[in-house]
Design a protein around this motif. Structure first.
Motif, PDB file in Angstrom:
ATOM      1  N   ASP A  89      69.702  41.861  19.082  1.00 38.50           N
ATOM      2  CA  ASP A  89      68.435  41.564  18.394  1.00 38.50           C
ATOM      3  C   ASP A  89      68.077  42.679  17.408  1.00 38.50           C
ATOM      4  OD1 ASP A  89      67.910  39.124  19.527  1.00 38.50           O
ATOM      5  OD2 ASP A  89      66.675  39.930  21.160  1.00 38.50           O
ATOM      6  N   ILE A  90      68.183  43.915  17.889  1.00 32.53           N
ATOM      7  CA  ILE A  90      67.801  45.051  17.040  1.00 32.53           C
ATOM      8  C   ILE A  90      68.756  45.178  15.855  1.00 32.53           C
ATOM      9  CG2 ILE A  90      67.511  47.573  16.980  1.00 32.53           C
ATOM     10  CD1 ILE A  90      66.465  47.422  19.832  1.00 32.53           C
ATOM     11  N   THR A  91      70.051  45.029  16.127  1.00 33.05           N
ATOM     12  CA  THR A  91      71.026  45.079  15.023  1.00 33.05           C
ATOM     13  C   THR A  91      70.694  44.022  13.984  1.00 33.05           C
ATOM     14  OG1 THR A  91      72.649  45.714  16.677  1.00 33.05           O
ATOM     15  CG2 THR A  91      73.500  45.135  14.507  1.00 33.05           C
ATOM     16  N   ASP A  92      70.405  42.810  14.449  1.00 27.57           N
ATOM     17  CA  ASP A  92      70.085  41.714  13.514  1.00 27.57           C
ATOM     18  C   ASP A  92      68.854  42.032  12.669  1.00 27.57           C
ATOM     19  OD1 ASP A  92      72.200  40.340  14.468  1.00 27.57           O
ATOM     20  OD2 ASP A  92      71.038  38.883  15.661  1.00 27.57           O
ATOM     21  N   ILE A  93      67.838  42.604  13.326  1.00 24.63           N
ATOM     22  CA  ILE A  93      66.600  42.916  12.596  1.00 24.63           C
ATOM     23  C   ILE A  93      66.889  43.944  11.490  1.00 24.63           C
ATOM     24  CG2 ILE A  93      64.280  43.939  12.765  1.00 24.63           C
ATOM     25  CD1 ILE A  93      64.210  42.731  15.678  1.00 24.63           C
ATOM     26  N   PHE A  94      67.674  44.967  11.826  1.00 24.01           N
ATOM     27  CA  PHE A  94      67.969  45.983  10.800  1.00 24.01           C
ATOM     28  C   PHE A  94      68.895  45.454   9.703  1.00 24.01           C
ATOM     29  CE2 PHE A  94      65.896  48.825  13.761  1.00 24.01           C
ATOM     30  CZ  PHE A  94      65.152  49.604  12.887  1.00 24.01           C
ATOM     31  N   GLU A  95      69.783  44.532  10.081  1.00 27.46           N
ATOM     32  CA  GLU A  95      70.609  43.861   9.054  1.00 27.46           C
ATOM     33  C   GLU A  95      69.712  43.117   8.070  1.00 27.46           C
ATOM     34  OE1 GLU A  95      73.852  43.709   7.920  1.00 27.46           O
ATOM     35  OE2 GLU A  95      73.724  45.437   9.282  1.00 27.46           O
ATOM     36  N   GLN A  96      68.805  42.338   8.661  1.00 29.30           N
ATOM     37  CA  GLN A  96      67.870  41.540   7.859  1.00 29.30           C
ATOM     38  C   GLN A  96      67.050  42.445   6.936  1.00 29.30           C
ATOM     39  OE1 GLN A  96      65.457  39.220  10.539  1.00 29.30           O
ATOM     40  NE2 GLN A  96      64.034  38.615   8.908  1.00 29.30           N
ATOM     41  N   LEU A  97      66.629  43.574   7.495  1.00 32.60           N
ATOM     42  CA  LEU A  97      65.832  44.524   6.727  1.00 32.60           C
ATOM     43  C   LEU A  97      66.646  45.090   5.562  1.00 32.60           C
ATOM     44  CD1 LEU A  97      63.236  46.213   6.520  1.00 32.60           C
ATOM     45  CD2 LEU A  97      64.168  47.749   8.231  1.00 32.60           C
ATOM     46  N   LYS A  98      67.884  45.517   5.857  1.00 27.74           N
ATOM     47  CA  LYS A  98      68.733  46.099   4.802  1.00 27.74           C
ATOM     48  C   LYS A  98      69.014  45.078   3.709  1.00 27.74           C
ATOM     49  CE  LYS A  98      70.932  49.399   7.751  1.00 27.74           C
ATOM     50  NZ  LYS A  98      71.960  49.455   8.772  1.00 27.74           N
ATOM     51  N   ASN A  99      69.348  43.859   4.119  1.00 22.32           N
ATOM     52  CA  ASN A  99      69.614  42.813   3.126  1.00 22.32           C
ATOM     53  C   ASN A  99      68.393  42.565   2.268  1.00 22.32           C
ATOM     54  OD1 ASN A  99      72.177  42.499   4.087  1.00 22.32           O
ATOM     55  ND2 ASN A  99      71.655  40.771   5.438  1.00 22.32           N
ATOM     56  N   GLY A 100      67.240  42.482   2.938  1.00 20.66           N
ATOM     57  CA  GLY A 100      65.996  42.239   2.221  1.00 20.66           C
ATOM     58  C   GLY A 100      65.755  43.318   1.178  1.00 20.66           C
ATOM     59  N   ASP A 150      71.498  46.983  27.366  1.00 20.04           N
ATOM     60  CA  ASP A 150      71.136  45.558  27.291  1.00 20.04           C
ATOM     61  C   ASP A 150      71.708  44.964  26.000  1.00 20.04           C
ATOM     62  OD1 ASP A 150      68.488  43.648  28.453  1.00 20.04           O
ATOM     63  OD2 ASP A 150      69.563  43.116  26.622  1.00 20.04           O
ATOM     64  N   SER A 151      72.755  44.146  26.153  1.00 17.53           N
ATOM     65  CA  SER A 151      73.481  43.702  24.957  1.00 17.53           C
ATOM     66  C   SER A 151      72.674  42.696  24.127  1.00 17.53           C
ATOM     67  CB  SER A 151      74.839  43.110  25.345  1.00 17.53           C
ATOM     68  OG  SER A 151      74.623  42.060  26.259  1.00 17.53           O
ATOM     69  N   VAL A 152      71.828  41.907  24.793  1.00 16.19           N
ATOM     70  CA  VAL A 152      71.009  40.944  24.033  1.00 16.19           C
ATOM     71  C   VAL A 152      70.023  41.696  23.140  1.00 16.19           C
ATOM     72  CG1 VAL A 152      69.388  39.013  24.202  1.00 16.19           C
ATOM     73  CG2 VAL A 152      71.231  39.244  25.897  1.00 16.19           C
ATOM     74  N   LEU A 153      69.374  42.689  23.733  1.00 16.86           N
ATOM     75  CA  LEU A 153      68.416  43.488  22.949  1.00 16.86           C
ATOM     76  C   LEU A 153      69.142  44.231  21.830  1.00 16.86           C
ATOM     77  CD1 LEU A 153      65.550  44.619  22.505  1.00 16.86           C
ATOM     78  CD2 LEU A 153      66.095  46.425  24.134  1.00 16.86           C
ATOM     79  N   GLU A 154      70.291  44.765  22.152  1.00 16.14           N
ATOM     80  CA  GLU A 154      71.051  45.503  21.143  1.00 16.14           C
ATOM     81  C   GLU A 154      71.346  44.602  19.942  1.00 16.14           C
ATOM     82  OE1 GLU A 154      74.717  47.309  22.544  1.00 16.14           O
ATOM     83  OE2 GLU A 154      75.281  47.635  20.441  1.00 16.14           O
ATOM     84  N   THR A 201      57.988  43.933  19.878  1.00 19.51           N
ATOM     85  CA  THR A 201      57.857  42.899  20.920  1.00 19.51           C
ATOM     86  C   THR A 201      59.213  42.534  21.534  1.00 19.51           C
ATOM     87  OG1 THR A 201      57.829  41.200  19.173  1.00 19.51           O
ATOM     88  CG2 THR A 201      55.699  41.883  20.097  1.00 19.51           C
ATOM     89  N   LYS A 202      60.288  42.643  20.757  1.00 16.12           N
ATOM     90  CA  LYS A 202      61.620  42.399  21.340  1.00 16.12           C
ATOM     91  C   LYS A 202      61.907  43.450  22.424  1.00 16.12           C
ATOM     92  CE  LYS A 202      63.503  38.872  19.161  1.00 16.12           C
ATOM     93  NZ  LYS A 202      63.944  37.661  19.869  1.00 16.12           N
ATOM     94  N   ILE A 203      61.607  44.695  22.090  1.00 13.03           N
ATOM     95  CA  ILE A 203      61.869  45.787  23.046  1.00 13.03           C
ATOM     96  C   ILE A 203      60.981  45.630  24.286  1.00 13.03           C
ATOM     97  CG2 ILE A 203      61.692  48.297  23.386  1.00 13.03           C
ATOM     98  CD1 ILE A 203      62.316  48.565  20.318  1.00 13.03           C
TER      99      ILE A 203
END
Ligand code: ASP
Ligand code: MG
Length: 419
Positions: free
Chosen positions: A88-99, A82-86, A125-127
């Protein structure tokens, strides 16, 4: 409208998510709002990750573990492509790493905590929203941070009820047209739209916020126990299930430390007369416990155990007696240090309190009062409270214990003892 809340244990792996989905599917006969926590022990994992970052230690492994854990569940749920979920998850981990990389101590740990730990709820909840849709359960994802408004007391944010109720009502009413509304427990945002959290295990309270805002017909908390039991089955044998429990009884049980429901959950629901159902996600057809306005004669005694207790005694050293001045002085500092008393007792020459172990604050309290009193303390103790006690229960509980304090009123019995 019904409100369901699923905690971490109910979504800890792919099979649990499937089980949750089956429960939702069986309850699609009316509008439904579902709140979910972070998966399994993700919140603890985030706390460790943050601890390492704070200590400027390498956190890459801890971060990778969180990522792998979630990706594993995604793959096991058949959502790997599922590319949309993929994304979303990539974005969340990017955000986390940047933070984490931008983290500086001037931001304050609590602020940082809320910005990172909250992502556990966003991930889960995304998953789950993607999975429910893949199971033909039309589901729309709602960002709780947009609708649960709080002050800026990070990690212990206080809810702005007026703003939250208005936002929740208008947003959910819009989204409910699309199917099940899926959102997060535990998280919200302040007036600057910065993420806040409501305190550990706060998802139950979130369910009450949504339930009361929506005037829900009921709020159901799905748990790994059959309902509200009269004691924690991990600690006591022969526990009994309450089929019905008055709001007041349930609220008082949480006050004494029963961990089955978050302490803040009952009051808002009681004020609106919304029943709170506690049910087993392993046995969803079982009735569980209904907490509501009711009279239940002969309630089984509720036994609540807490460990890690400190008893502190303040003794008068000259030949005078404990009076209002002394008690006032002690309480002034207890209030200043934000301490919560689990039990207190006084005699002619001493005043004794029992609180959760907290060596740092205990020292602050001792330093503040050592000129006035002789102070003794004892740590690592345990406390048991029995509500609606009977003699038989108490006798059994007391057997073989070295009891330090014992106290009883008409309804409650409490004892502090050595571990
Ligand atoms: N995920 C948060 C916690 O573990 C909130 C909750 O589960 O209620 O504390
Ligand atoms: Mg949890």
């Amino acid at each position: 409208m019904k409100v369901f809340k699923f905690g971490g244990a109910s979504v800890k792996d792919a099979n649990s998510v499937r089980n949750m989905s089956a429960i939702i599917k069986a309850n699609l006969n009316g509008p439904l709002l579902v709140l979910v926590s972070a998966m399994g022990k993700t919140t603890n994992a985030f706390e460790r990750l943050l601890g390492l970052t704070m200590e400027e230690k390498d956190h890459s492994e801890a971060l990778q573990e969180i990522q792998d854990y979630h990706l594993d569940i995604v793959a096991s749920l058949g959502l790997g492509s599922d590319s949309v979920l993929e994304k979303d998850i990539t974005d969340i981990f990017e955000q986390l790493k940047n933070g984490l990389s931008e983290f500086s101590s001037s931001m304050g740990y609590d602020y940082m905590y809320d910005q990172t730990v909250s992502l556990g709820e966003v991930l889960s909840t995304k998953i789950i929203a993607t999975f429910l849709n893949s199971e033909d359960i039309a589901t729309s994802w709602l960002d709780a941070r947009k609708v649960v408004k709080t002050d800026s007391l990070h990690r212990q944010a206080q809810v702005d009820w007026g703003a939250s109720q208005a936002m929740i009502k208008s947003q959910v009413n819009r989204q409910i047209e699309e199917g099940v509304v899926l959102t997060q427990g535990f998280i919200g945002s302040n007036s600057d739209f910065k993420t806040t959290t409501l305190g550990r295990e706060g998802s139950d309270f979130s369910a009450a916020i949504f339930g009361t805002s929506l005037g829900a017909e009921s709020v159901t908390i799905w748990k790994d126990v059959p309902g509200v039991l009269n004691a924690d089955p991990k600690k006591f044998d022969n526990t009994e299930l309450y089929e019905r429990l008055p709001y007041k009884e349930a609220a008082e049980m949480t006050y004494y430390g029963a961990s089955v429901i978050h302490p803040k959950t009952i009051k808002p629901l009681a004020q609106k007369g919304i029943p709170l159902l506690v049910k087993s996600f392993q046995d969803p057809s079982a009735r569980g416990t209904v907490i509501e306005e009711c009279l239940v004669p002969n309630l089984a005694p509720a036994i609540i155990h807490k460990d890690k207790q400190t008893v502190i005694s303040f003794k008068i050293s000259d030949f005078s007696f404990i009076n209002e001045h002394h008690i006032h002085l002690i309480f002034e500092h207890i209030k200043r240090l934000n301490l919560v008393i689990n039990l207190m007792q006084n005699s002619a020459t001493s005043f004794t309190i029992c609180l959760d172990d907290n060596p740092k604050k205990r020292e602050q309290l001792r330093t503040a009062l050592m000129e006035e009193f002789l102070i003794y303390y004892n740590e690592g103790l345990e406390i048991i409270t029995v509500k609606n006690y009977d003699q038989e229960t108490i006798t059994e509980l007391m057997e073989g214990k070295e009891i330090i304090i014992e106290q009883r009123s008409r309804n409650n019995f409490q004892m502090v003892y050595k571990s």
